[in-house]
Design a protein around this motif. Structure first.
Motif, PDB file in Angstrom:
ATOM      1  N   MET A 460       0.825  -1.208   0.000  1.00 50.94           N
ATOM      2  CA  MET A 460       0.000   0.000   0.000  1.00 50.94           C
ATOM      3  C   MET A 460       0.854   1.250   0.000  1.00 50.94           C
ATOM      4  O   MET A 460       0.481   2.268  -0.587  1.00 50.94           O
ATOM      5  CB  MET A 460      -0.939  -0.011   1.206  1.00 50.94           C
ATOM      6  CG  MET A 460      -2.094  -0.983   1.084  1.00 50.94           C
ATOM      7  SD  MET A 460      -3.353  -0.736   2.355  1.00 50.94           S
ATOM      8  CE  MET A 460      -2.436  -1.183   3.825  1.00 50.94           C
ATOM      9  N   GLY A 461       1.998   1.185   0.656  1.00 53.22           N
ATOM     10  CA  GLY A 461       2.857   2.361   0.688  1.00 53.22           C
ATOM     11  C   GLY A 461       3.317   2.765  -0.697  1.00 53.22           C
ATOM     12  O   GLY A 461       3.269   3.935  -1.072  1.00 53.22           O
ATOM     13  N   THR A 475       3.457  -0.872   6.072  1.00 53.62           N
ATOM     14  CA  THR A 475       3.916  -2.187   5.611  1.00 53.62           C
ATOM     15  C   THR A 475       2.760  -3.040   5.108  1.00 53.62           C
ATOM     16  O   THR A 475       2.974  -4.161   4.664  1.00 53.62           O
ATOM     17  CB  THR A 475       4.616  -2.944   6.757  1.00 53.62           C
ATOM     18  OG1 THR A 475       3.662  -3.173   7.818  1.00 53.62           O
ATOM     19  CG2 THR A 475       5.792  -2.145   7.297  1.00 53.62           C
ATOM     20  N   GLY A 476       1.553  -2.534   5.171  1.00 58.33           N
ATOM     21  CA  GLY A 476       0.393  -3.311   4.752  1.00 58.33           C
ATOM     22  C   GLY A 476       0.354  -3.508   3.254  1.00 58.33           C
ATOM     23  O   GLY A 476       0.944  -2.756   2.477  1.00 58.33           O
ATOM     24  N   THR A 477      -0.344  -4.553   2.842  1.00 60.17           N
ATOM     25  CA  THR A 477      -0.550  -4.840   1.430  1.00 60.17           C
ATOM     26  C   THR A 477      -2.037  -4.906   1.147  1.00 60.17           C
ATOM     27  O   THR A 477      -2.865  -4.935   2.057  1.00 60.17           O
ATOM     28  CB  THR A 477       0.110  -6.175   1.032  1.00 60.17           C
ATOM     29  OG1 THR A 477      -0.486  -7.228   1.791  1.00 60.17           O
ATOM     30  CG2 THR A 477       1.611  -6.150   1.275  1.00 60.17           C
ATOM     31  N   VAL A 478      -2.375  -4.947  -0.124  1.00 58.53           N
ATOM     32  CA  VAL A 478      -3.769  -5.076  -0.533  1.00 58.53           C
ATOM     33  C   VAL A 478      -3.825  -5.958  -1.775  1.00 58.53           C
ATOM     34  O   VAL A 478      -2.948  -5.904  -2.640  1.00 58.53           O
ATOM     35  CB  VAL A 478      -4.395  -3.685  -0.818  1.00 58.53           C
ATOM     36  CG1 VAL A 478      -3.643  -2.961  -1.918  1.00 58.53           C
ATOM     37  CG2 VAL A 478      -5.874  -3.824  -1.173  1.00 58.53           C
ATOM     38  N   ALA A 508      -2.656  -8.549   7.462  1.00 53.01           N
ATOM     39  CA  ALA A 508      -2.021  -7.875   8.596  1.00 53.01           C
ATOM     40  C   ALA A 508      -0.874  -6.996   8.132  1.00 53.01           C
ATOM     41  O   ALA A 508      -0.126  -7.345   7.218  1.00 53.01           O
ATOM     42  CB  ALA A 508      -1.522  -8.914   9.594  1.00 53.01           C
ATOM     43  N   GLY A 509      -0.744  -5.827   8.769  1.00 55.13           N
ATOM     44  CA  GLY A 509       0.324  -4.898   8.448  1.00 55.13           C
ATOM     45  C   GLY A 509       0.092  -3.580   9.134  1.00 55.13           C
ATOM     46  O   GLY A 509      -0.768  -3.446  10.013  1.00 55.13           O
ATOM     47  N   THR A 510       0.852  -2.586   8.754  1.00 50.99           N
ATOM     48  CA  THR A 510       0.705  -1.252   9.340  1.00 50.99           C
ATOM     49  C   THR A 510       0.351  -0.260   8.248  1.00 50.99           C
ATOM     50  O   THR A 510       0.681  -0.445   7.073  1.00 50.99           O
ATOM     51  CB  THR A 510       1.998  -0.804  10.036  1.00 50.99           C
ATOM     52  OG1 THR A 510       3.070  -0.771   9.071  1.00 50.99           O
ATOM     53  CG2 THR A 510       2.365  -1.757  11.165  1.00 50.99           C
ATOM     54  N   PHE A 511      -0.314   0.811   8.659  1.00 50.42           N
ATOM     55  CA  PHE A 511      -0.744   1.845   7.712  1.00 50.42           C
ATOM     56  C   PHE A 511      -0.561   3.195   8.377  1.00 50.42           C
ATOM     57  O   PHE A 511      -1.036   3.430   9.491  1.00 50.42           O
ATOM     58  CB  PHE A 511      -2.210   1.617   7.328  1.00 50.42           C
ATOM     59  CG  PHE A 511      -2.714   2.599   6.315  1.00 50.42           C
ATOM     60  CD1 PHE A 511      -2.165   2.643   5.047  1.00 50.42           C
ATOM     61  CD2 PHE A 511      -3.741   3.479   6.621  1.00 50.42           C
ATOM     62  CE1 PHE A 511      -2.637   3.547   4.105  1.00 50.42           C
ATOM     63  CE2 PHE A 511      -4.209   4.387   5.688  1.00 50.42           C
ATOM     64  CZ  PHE A 511      -3.650   4.411   4.421  1.00 50.42           C
ATOM     65  N   TRP A 512       0.126   4.099   7.701  1.00 52.91           N
ATOM     66  CA  TRP A 512       0.422   5.413   8.263  1.00 52.91           C
ATOM     67  C   TRP A 512       0.191   6.457   7.177  1.00 52.91           C
ATOM     68  O   TRP A 512       0.735   6.367   6.082  1.00 52.91           O
ATOM     69  CB  TRP A 512       1.878   5.466   8.729  1.00 52.91           C
ATOM     70  CG  TRP A 512       2.150   6.551   9.737  1.00 52.91           C
ATOM     71  CD1 TRP A 512       1.268   7.424  10.271  1.00 52.91           C
ATOM     72  CD2 TRP A 512       3.402   6.839  10.335  1.00 52.91           C
ATOM     73  NE1 TRP A 512       1.876   8.252  11.179  1.00 52.91           N
ATOM     74  CE2 TRP A 512       3.201   7.904  11.243  1.00 52.91           C
ATOM     75  CE3 TRP A 512       4.693   6.294  10.209  1.00 52.91           C
ATOM     76  CZ2 TRP A 512       4.228   8.472  12.015  1.00 52.91           C
ATOM     77  CZ3 TRP A 512       5.710   6.840  10.973  1.00 52.91           C
ATOM     78  CH2 TRP A 512       5.470   7.916  11.866  1.00 52.91           C
ATOM     79  N   PRO A 538       1.929   4.351  13.379  1.00 57.01           N
ATOM     80  CA  PRO A 538       1.122   3.668  12.362  1.00 57.01           C
ATOM     81  C   PRO A 538      -0.047   2.918  12.977  1.00 57.01           C
ATOM     82  O   PRO A 538       0.002   2.481  14.119  1.00 57.01           O
ATOM     83  CB  PRO A 538       2.123   2.704  11.710  1.00 57.01           C
ATOM     84  CG  PRO A 538       3.468   3.256  12.028  1.00 57.01           C
ATOM     85  CD  PRO A 538       3.335   3.905  13.367  1.00 57.01           C
ATOM     86  N   VAL A 539      -1.105   2.778  12.172  1.00 56.60           N
ATOM     87  CA  VAL A 539      -2.254   1.977  12.570  1.00 56.60           C
ATOM     88  C   VAL A 539      -1.892   0.509  12.363  1.00 56.60           C
ATOM     89  O   VAL A 539      -1.468   0.107  11.278  1.00 56.60           O
ATOM     90  CB  VAL A 539      -3.494   2.347  11.736  1.00 56.60           C
ATOM     91  CG1 VAL A 539      -4.654   1.423  12.073  1.00 56.60           C
ATOM     92  CG2 VAL A 539      -3.871   3.797  11.959  1.00 56.60           C
ATOM     93  N   GLN A 540      -2.059  -0.295  13.395  1.00 55.67           N
ATOM     94  CA  GLN A 540      -1.756  -1.724  13.312  1.00 55.67           C
ATOM     95  C   GLN A 540      -2.997  -2.464  12.804  1.00 55.67           C
ATOM     96  O   GLN A 540      -3.994  -2.590  13.505  1.00 55.67           O
ATOM     97  CB  GLN A 540      -1.346  -2.255  14.692  1.00 55.67           C
ATOM     98  CG  GLN A 540      -0.138  -1.552  15.298  1.00 55.67           C
ATOM     99  CD  GLN A 540       1.131  -1.814  14.503  1.00 55.67           C
ATOM    100  OE1 GLN A 540       1.330  -2.917  14.004  1.00 55.67           O
ATOM    101  NE2 GLN A 540       1.976  -0.801  14.397  1.00 55.67           N
ATOM    102  N   ILE A 541      -2.939  -2.940  11.577  1.00 64.29           N
ATOM    103  CA  ILE A 541      -4.074  -3.616  10.951  1.00 64.29           C
ATOM    104  C   ILE A 541      -3.945  -5.120  11.147  1.00 64.29           C
ATOM    105  O   ILE A 541      -2.892  -5.709  10.857  1.00 64.29           O
ATOM    106  CB  ILE A 541      -4.145  -3.283   9.455  1.00 64.29           C
ATOM    107  CG1 ILE A 541      -4.351  -1.770   9.249  1.00 64.29           C
ATOM    108  CG2 ILE A 541      -5.271  -4.052   8.770  1.00 64.29           C
ATOM    109  CD1 ILE A 541      -4.318  -1.349   7.792  1.00 64.29           C
TER     110      ILE A 541
END
Length: 706
Positions: A460-461, A475-478, A508-512, A538-541
């Protein structure tokens, strides 16, 4: 002298007398022949051979297998030893199938011919004066024979005689190819040849029509001396048609033979679609282009190899074959090193010049779409698509895009009697891969269209970096898939009645989000309002699913559910492909006790072209009113109670989420079915009115549409 002495002399005279008689006969024959020839010559010279007009027409007609006629004065005689031929109004007829009566006609032909050259088959003209000549060259509809090949005399084409000196003026040439639907009417510049040499290039010019497109042409025969001696025919040609300029250069074995001859071609213009439109081939519009290639005609195949050039700010190379048989077909293998995303705009119906100058919304409006629309209303060229077939293999190394990094495009296209398939279409996007199968079937009316687009796990980044997202901390993916099918001759029409499903899965991952703005939708503000903190970390997903069920062009959340370390994010509503409107609301429920949590939905509204955020909702105003009432009745401390989040959000089971399941399959971590994710219907109909079922559900929830 005695009798005995005289006997030898008499015997000798008798012995030689028989020899003198044949000699006299031979002499008399020779004298007779020459006298006869002289008499014939004299008669011809005196009469100018005019009485031979009808015998000439008969003999020449039988030799050519065509009717030969001389309408005016005729002369054929020796002057004195050269054959003088003079004819006014000479015509050589065409075959019965031709559209014009004559293969050749001339107002005047005045020439001197070497007599012995006619005997030995090597025709030689000492000089030729031709005025008002007109040649008609035509292929039959089946392209099996032509007017200049004398089929009745062994199928030999007309051969140019050797000419020592000539003056040719006022000559015209007509060429018609029924299969190619090509007609050219040309005028040849005056030719003056001396000592078997013309010297300078011979020019011609004229007009014509290919299919329904008129054109203008100028050409030069650069090797006229070799041509008149049956040698090489080096020529150049330039034509103007449909705002395109086409150049052709090469060397032909004969003026009418272009089979298997390599010709250098070059074309340039403001729109490549105009060029191929000449032969009724539909192509998306392009910006200005310039291409060159080697052309070889082989029967019904026209092969363009070593193709290279540019269109817009993009390069193009490869090969193309046009098969002009019973059904027109194009087959090509193309490669592009760098494609400007603006040059790809026509592939979905946008005018690239409008996109470059004013953006996608203006380009969509130019296709007939309403204001603030992005889906094009450009109609598929149904008639053209059903009129030819095509196969294309196109690879693109890099796509120059301002926002999303795209590379390694691999496109396979097939057009078969009106069914257009882009399958597969694959490319890399933001370190992820996209594979798609797009079908536009115009065999049925309106067209039956299907869209199947798959997104492999993508960071996602990297995906959002082009829109201003700081990749650090994300670090999240989609991954996701779009499967839709509808009917319509435009992208908008087919999506406006489409059905199917759209689903994007977030493992699972992080999003900022920091300093981000995406299509005028401030994602940073949106996420901040959803999670109610300053996003200092970061938001912990844990897992997330953003999915929609599409019915008749209306997409309903089914579900929108993102489970994070501290919150559960829920969404309702949807969007419409019909009018491109957005009507969604999101809420983040805390998993832990929290003070001063607004706990009201954040809305996304507006249109695809101009989305917006609604952070002041009726629910927030209502809660503020409750807090004010409590403060007046009780105390200021009591007012805080209106903004207390008791932290009762139910953590989501990630199994159904990661499987992309529908809303009814969603569960809590304890295995209970969730009752807060809706049932795959929108809260409001397209008209904006709430359905009775939605109203009943809203009464059960303190937070309105949730």
């Amino acid at each position: 002298m005695t009798t005995r002495d005289a006997q030898p002399s008499d015997q000798a005279g008798k012995r030689f007398f028989p020899l003198r008689r044949p000699w006299r006969i031979a002499r008399n024959v020779v004298v007779g022949v020459f006298a006869t020839l002289f008499l014939i010559w004299l008669v011809l010279y005196v009469t100018k051979g005019r009485f031979l007009k009808h015998p000439f027409e008969s003999i020449a007609g039988k030799a050519a297998g065509r009717t030969v006629t001389v309408r005016g004065d005729f002369q054929l005689y020796f002057d004195p030893f050269q054959i003088k031929f003079y004819a006014e109004g000479l015509t050589v007829a065409n075959p019965a199938w031709a559209t014009r009566p004559n293969l050749f006609e001339a107002k005047k032909i005045d020439t001197r011919i070497a007599p012995l050259s006619l005997i030995f088959g090597k025709r030689r003209f000492y000089w030729l004066d031709l005025a008002g000549g007109a040649a008609d060259l035509e292929w039959n509809a089946a392209h099996t024979t032509n007017t200049w090949t004398f089929a009745d005399t062994g199928g030999k084409p007309f051969e140019m005689p050797r000419i020592d000196r000539a003056t040719v003026a006022g000559t015209t040439l007509r060429y018609l190819d029924a299969r190619m639907r090509l007609l050219a009417d040309l005028q040849i510049d005056t030719i003056n040849a001396v000592d078997k040499k013309i010297g300078k290039a011979v020019g011609l010019h004229g007009t014509g029509q290919i299919r329904e497109t008129p054109f203008r042409v100028v050409a030069q025969l650069l090797s006229p001396d070799a041509t008149v001696n049956n040698g090489e025919n080096k020529l150049t040609l330039r034509a103007w048609a449909a705002n395109n300029v086409i150049d052709v250069a090469g060397t032909l074995p004969s003026l009418t033979d272009v089979e298997n001859v390599p010709l250098q071609t070059r074309a340039r213009g403001r729109n490549l679609a105009d060029l191929l439109g000449i032969i009724d081939v539909a192509l998306p519009n392009t910006r200005g282009y310039s291409l060159h290639a080697q052309l070889v005609k082989d029967g019904v195949d026209y092969r363009f190899t070593h193709l290279a050039g540019r269109f817009g700010d993009s390069d193009l190379a490869g090969r193309l074959t046009i098969k002009d048989g019973e059904r027109l077909r194009l087959d090509s293998v193309l490669a592009t090193r760098s494609l400007d995303i603006v040059d790809a705009a026509p592939f979905i119906g946008y005018n690239p010049d409008i996109v470059a100058a004013n953006g996608a919304v203006a380009a969509a409006a130019a296709t007939g779409a309403g204001p603030q629309r992005v889906l094009p209303d450009a109609t598929l060229p149904v008639a053209e698509m059903q009129g030819f077939d095509a196969g294309l293999k196109w690879t693109i190394r890099d796509v120059k895009s301002r926002n999303v990094p795209i590379s390694n495009v691999d496109l396979t296209l097939s057009l078969d009697r009106g069914r257009l398939a882009l399958s597969p279409l694959m490319f890399a996007m933001a370190r992820g891969n996209v594979a798609a199968d797009l079908i536009f079937n115009t065999r049925v009316r309106p067209a039956a269209d299907s869209y199947d687009i798959r997104l492999s796990p993508t960071p996602m980044g990297t995906l959002l970096a082009g829109y201003g997202v700081d990749q650090s901390g994300t670090t999240g993916t989609v991954k996701g898939r779009i499967q839709l099918a509808g009917r319509g001759d435009t992208i908008h029409d087919s999506l406006a009645n489409a059905g199917g499903r759209i689903a994007f899965i977030i493992p699972a991952g992080t999003f900022w989000t920091r300093n981000v703005q995406l299509s005028e939708l401030d994602i940073g503000t949106f996420v901040q309002k959803m999670f109610e903190h300053k996003l200092k970390e970061p938001v912990q997903i844990n897992c997330g699913l953003i999915a929609f069920t599409v019915r008749d062009g209306i997409a309903a959340a089914d579900p929108i559910l993102i489970d994070t370390k501290k919150n559960v994010m829920l969404g309702r509503g949807g969007f419409s492909f019909k009018n491109e409107s957005l009507d969604m609301a999101f809420r983040a429920d805390g998993k832990k006790f929290s003070l001063f949590s607004a706990q009201s939905p954040v809305g996304i509204n507006g249109t695809f072209a101009k989305p917006g955020i609604d952070v002041i909702s009726p629910q927030l105003i209502g809660r503020a009113g409750v807090g004010l009432g409590l403060g007046i009745v009780a105390s200021p401390v009591a007012a805080i109670l209106a903004f207390v989040d008791v932290g009762d959000a139910k953590s989501a089971a990630c199994g159904p989420i990661l499987a992309g399941a529908h809303a009814q399959a969603m569960r809590t971590t304890k295995g209970k079915q969730r009752d807060d994710v809706g049932n795959g219907t929108t809260a409001k109909s397209e008209s904006g009115k709430e359905s009775p079922a939605d109203k009943r559900k809203q009464k059960k929830k303190f937070l309105g549409i949730f």
